[in-house]
Design a protein around this motif. Structure first.
Motif, PDB file in Angstrom:
ATOM      1  N   SER A  47      75.369  49.772  36.476  1.00  0.00           N
ATOM      2  CA  SER A  47      76.778  49.660  36.868  1.00  0.00           C
ATOM      3  C   SER A  47      77.091  50.406  38.159  1.00  0.00           C
ATOM      4  O   SER A  47      78.214  50.365  38.641  1.00  0.00           O
ATOM      5  CB  SER A  47      77.681  50.192  35.744  1.00  0.00           C
ATOM      6  OG  SER A  47      77.377  51.539  35.472  1.00  0.00           O
ATOM      7  N   GLY A  48      76.082  51.107  38.720  1.00  0.00           N
ATOM      8  CA  GLY A  48      76.275  51.774  39.999  1.00  0.00           C
ATOM      9  C   GLY A  48      76.531  53.266  39.913  1.00  0.00           C
ATOM     10  O   GLY A  48      76.667  53.922  40.934  1.00  0.00           O
ATOM     11  N   TYR A  49      76.581  53.814  38.701  1.00  0.00           N
ATOM     12  CA  TYR A  49      76.789  55.246  38.540  1.00  0.00           C
ATOM     13  C   TYR A  49      75.462  55.989  38.673  1.00  0.00           C
ATOM     14  O   TYR A  49      74.409  55.468  38.335  1.00  0.00           O
ATOM     15  CB  TYR A  49      77.400  55.563  37.171  1.00  0.00           C
ATOM     16  CG  TYR A  49      78.822  55.093  37.032  1.00  0.00           C
ATOM     17  CD1 TYR A  49      79.857  55.775  37.658  1.00  0.00           C
ATOM     18  CD2 TYR A  49      79.123  53.978  36.280  1.00  0.00           C
ATOM     19  CE1 TYR A  49      81.149  55.352  37.538  1.00  0.00           C
ATOM     20  CE2 TYR A  49      80.415  53.534  36.153  1.00  0.00           C
ATOM     21  CZ  TYR A  49      81.435  54.232  36.780  1.00  0.00           C
ATOM     22  OH  TYR A  49      82.726  53.797  36.658  1.00  0.00           O
ATOM     23  N   TYR A  50      75.542  57.216  39.179  1.00  0.00           N
ATOM     24  CA  TYR A  50      74.373  58.075  39.283  1.00  0.00           C
ATOM     25  C   TYR A  50      74.464  59.184  38.267  1.00  0.00           C
ATOM     26  O   TYR A  50      75.548  59.687  37.971  1.00  0.00           O
ATOM     27  CB  TYR A  50      74.291  58.704  40.682  1.00  0.00           C
ATOM     28  CG  TYR A  50      73.850  57.741  41.755  1.00  0.00           C
ATOM     29  CD1 TYR A  50      72.520  57.596  42.061  1.00  0.00           C
ATOM     30  CD2 TYR A  50      74.776  56.982  42.459  1.00  0.00           C
ATOM     31  CE1 TYR A  50      72.104  56.720  43.058  1.00  0.00           C
ATOM     32  CE2 TYR A  50      74.381  56.103  43.437  1.00  0.00           C
ATOM     33  CZ  TYR A  50      73.038  55.988  43.731  1.00  0.00           C
ATOM     34  OH  TYR A  50      72.629  55.126  44.703  1.00  0.00           O
TER      35      TYR A  50
END
Length: 56
Positions: A47-50
Motif C-alpha cells: 500500500s506504499g507505507y514504510y
C-alpha cells in the motif's frame, strides 16, 4: 511587487537545495550504511507505507 520577487527567488533557491540533496547518491549510501550499522531494516508495504525493524 519587489517583495513577491524576493519570496519567489528564495523559494526557488530552497527547492533547488533540497532537490540536490535528495538526488545525491553519496548521501543515500551513507544513510543506508548507518542504518545497517545500527541494525535497522526498512520495508515498503504494497500500500506504499514504510516500516522499520531493529535487527540487533
Amino acid at each position: 511587487m519587489i517583495n513577491m520577487k524576493k519570496l519567489f527567488l528564495i523559494a526557488i533557491l530552497a527547492l533547488t537545495t533540497v532537490s540536490c540533496e535528495l538526488l545525491d547518491s553519496n548521501s543515500w549510501d551513507r544513510a543506508h550504511q548507518k542504518a545497517a550499522e545500527r541494525g535497522r531494516k526498512c520495508y515498503e508495504t504494497s500500500s506504499g507505507y514504510y516500516y522499520c525493524e531493529n535487527t540487533k
